[in-house]
Write an enzyme that holds these catalytic residues in place. Structure first.
Site, PDB file in Angstrom:
ATOM      1  CE  LYS A 172      34.168  66.122  43.834  1.00  0.00           C
ATOM      2  NZ  LYS A 172      33.794  66.697  45.161  1.00  0.00           N
ATOM      3  CD  GLU A 248      40.623  79.469  39.634  1.00  0.00           C
ATOM      4  OE1 GLU A 248      41.548  79.450  40.484  1.00  0.00           O
ATOM      5  OE2 GLU A 248      39.446  79.710  39.905  1.00  0.00           O
ATOM      6  CB  CYS A 282      42.279  80.852  43.871  1.00  0.00           C
ATOM      7  SG  CYS A 282      41.249  79.437  44.112  1.00  0.00           S
ATOM      8  CD  GLU A 377      46.327  79.324  47.278  1.00  0.00           C
ATOM      9  OE1 GLU A 377      45.532  80.065  46.726  1.00  0.00           O
ATOM     10  OE2 GLU A 377      46.422  78.115  46.999  1.00  0.00           O
TER      11      GLU A 377
HETATM   12  C1  SIN Z   1      38.543  82.040  43.071  1.00  0.00           C
HETATM   13  O1  SIN Z   1      39.039  82.083  44.173  1.00  0.00           O
HETATM   14  O2  SIN Z   1      38.910  81.195  42.254  1.00  0.00           O
HETATM   15  C2  SIN Z   1      37.419  82.968  42.662  1.00  0.00           C
HETATM   16  C3  SIN Z   1      37.640  84.360  43.024  1.00  0.00           C
HETATM   17  C4  SIN Z   1      36.910  85.331  42.138  1.00  0.00           C
HETATM   18  O3  SIN Z   1      36.276  84.940  41.159  1.00  0.00           O
HETATM   19  O4  SIN Z   1      37.011  86.532  42.412  1.00  0.00           O
END
Ligand code: SIN
Length: 474
Positions: A172, A248, A282, A377
């Site tokens: 998804k 994650e 992230c 964040e």
């Molecule tokens: C992410 O933001 O989860 C991926 C970043 C990356 O793989 O460098």
């Protein structure tokens, strides 16, 4: 791309009963109408995923590798097309988007080979009439929920190890980026991926579709990249049928720059770390701690570099920073910056929004504890710089968060590099490296940043079970 409108992919293409419009964050123009899949489509996809799994699991790792290699080749053949589609869907600058497609393809290439190395063990026996084996088998049908910030790479980082291991997968994609995912699914089929092994079901509201996956015990694994809040929910829901899970989740990455750092190089790394994808990664640093001896010189050099970033049309070859993905993302960035400025921070560069969904690359000083951008964040092009005195203080401040995805440090002192890397409570530590992600290394967080790892041999483990076979030989 028009042929993907209103359609979803299971063991073939289907016209959706409902659809929703996606828009380009750069122009506000429609990208297309995406299929809106719900409970019924989810249930049908599980039937198909189960049947596909029963066949796919019996193929050899070498046969699966052949399909993965062809998929990899097709992704590279269509690199520019995929990159431009991604730019339209979510506003990542074109150069970065091309880099992402190559990155996405690298997972496919790597797992094509790694699938051949999912070794079991021959266990030394305790009895002369028995032989003991541990064999590795695919977990079964899997469900992946992928994010908009890396529409290609987060899909292949999940799908490549799953498919290489012999699992089937239902994806998804994020509601902002359904078409990149559908196109990847189409290329998988073109590469010879058997019908139903990789399905792509967009949905505007993920809840009914996810409900179907959670309720059905045949879906054996959930893999999710996204916010901690949603990850927590999925963790709870997966408990009823005891699914395997990889999450994650959010981060709050610190970057520690020590007095002994090379000024120009450390600035380059911090800029790359902070401003890629307009700060919507992230693992982008969210708070930069600079030791007092180098602080002022660092801020001056960093300000020049941030001021030089070219903001604009993500489709242009020259653009460094594109728009935020949507109004909600922009509102959060604005809120964090306004809160910091109201509480005494100062913008050395930037500090405001532009027309549309653009926000100026921003460097803030005078940032203090309690400001929103130090608590959560920001997910935008905002770099708060703070001062620290000692190594112990820097480590303590870096670790003072419920998150633990990525952390960074810059130093020329090898002993310090090792000491600090070991002390940081994070799943990933970049030492003099602001962009550490590669297909063959482990990626994932500790604490409330998630569980499990993607990438490398760790990534395929998540899609395998160990079966013990005890063989009596009379
Ligand atoms: C992410 O933001 O989860 C991926 C970043 C990356 O793989 O460098």
């Amino acid at each position: 791309m028009d042929h993907l409108h209103g359609r979803y992919l299971t063991d073939g293409w289907h016209e959706a009963r409902a659809s929703f419009e996606t828009v380009s964050p750069a122009t506000g123009e429609p990208v297309g109408r995406a299929a809106d899949c719900g409970l019924d489509e989810g249930r049908q996809a599980i039937e198909i995923a189960w049947a596909a799994f029963e066949r796919w699991r019996t193929t050899t790792a070498f046969e699966r590798a052949g399909v993965l290699r062809r998929w990899h080749g097709l992704m590279l053949e269509h690199l520019d097309e995929l990159a431009r589609l991604m730019v339209r869907e979510m506003g990542k600058p074109l150069r970065e988007a091309r880099g992402e497609v190559a990155y996405a393809a690298s997972f496919v290439e790597w797992y094509a080979e790694e699938g051949k190395r999912t070794y079991g063990s021959w266990v030394p026996t305790h009895a002369a009439h028995k032989r003991l084996l541990a064999i590795r088998q695919p977990v079964g049908p899997t469900y992946a929920v992928t994010p908009w910030n890396f529409p290609a790479a987060m899909l292949t980082r999940k799908a490549a190890p799953a498919l290489a291991a012999g699992c089937s997968m239902i994806v998804k994609p994020a509601e902002q980026t359904p078409f990149t995912a559908l196109r990847l699914g189409e290329l998988w089929a073109e590469a010879g991926g058997p019908p139903g092994t990789l399905q792509v079901l967009p949905a505007l509201d993920p809840v009914p579709l996810t409900r179907a996956m959670m309720d059905d015990p045949r879906v054996r694994k959930i893999t999710f990249t996204g916010s901690t809040e949603v990850g927590r929910l999925l963790y709870r829901q997966a408990a009823d049928t005891i699914k395997k899970l990889s999450l994650e989740l959010g981060g709050h990455a610190p970057y520690l720059v020590f007095d002994d750092a090379d000024l120009e190089r450390s600035v380059r790394e911090v800029v790359a770390c902070k401003f890629r994808n307009a700060g919507q990664t992230c693992v982008c640093t969210n708070r930069i701690y600079v030791q007092e001896g180098i602080h002022d010189a660092f801020v001056a050099a960093f300000a020049r570099a941030v001021g030089d970033l070219r903001v604009g049309d993500p489709m242009s070859e020259d653009t460094d920073v594109g728009p935020l993905v949507d109004a909600q993302g922009l509102a959060k960035v604005e809120d964090h910056v306004a809160d910091a400025l109201a509480r005494g921070a100062r913008a050395v560069v930037g500090g405001g929004r532009r027309e549309g969904l653009y926000f100026d690359p921003t460097l803030l000083v005078g940032v203090t504890q309690g400001m929103k951008l130090l608590e959560e964040e920001t997910f935008g092009p905002v770099a708060p710089v703070l001062r620290f005195a000692t190594e112990d203080e820097a480590i303590a401040r870096a670790n003072a968060t419920p998150y633990g995805l990525a952390a960074y440090l810059y130093t020329n002192d090898l002993a310090r590099a090792m000491r600090v890397a070991e002390a940081l409570e994070y799943g990933i530590v970049g030492v003099n490296d602001g962009v550490p992600g590669v297909a063959h290394a482990p990626f994932g967080g500790v604490k409330q940043s998630g569980i499990g790892r993607e990438g490398g041999p760790w990534g395929i483990e998540e899609y395998l079970e160990t079966k013990y076979v005890s063989l009596g030989i009379g």
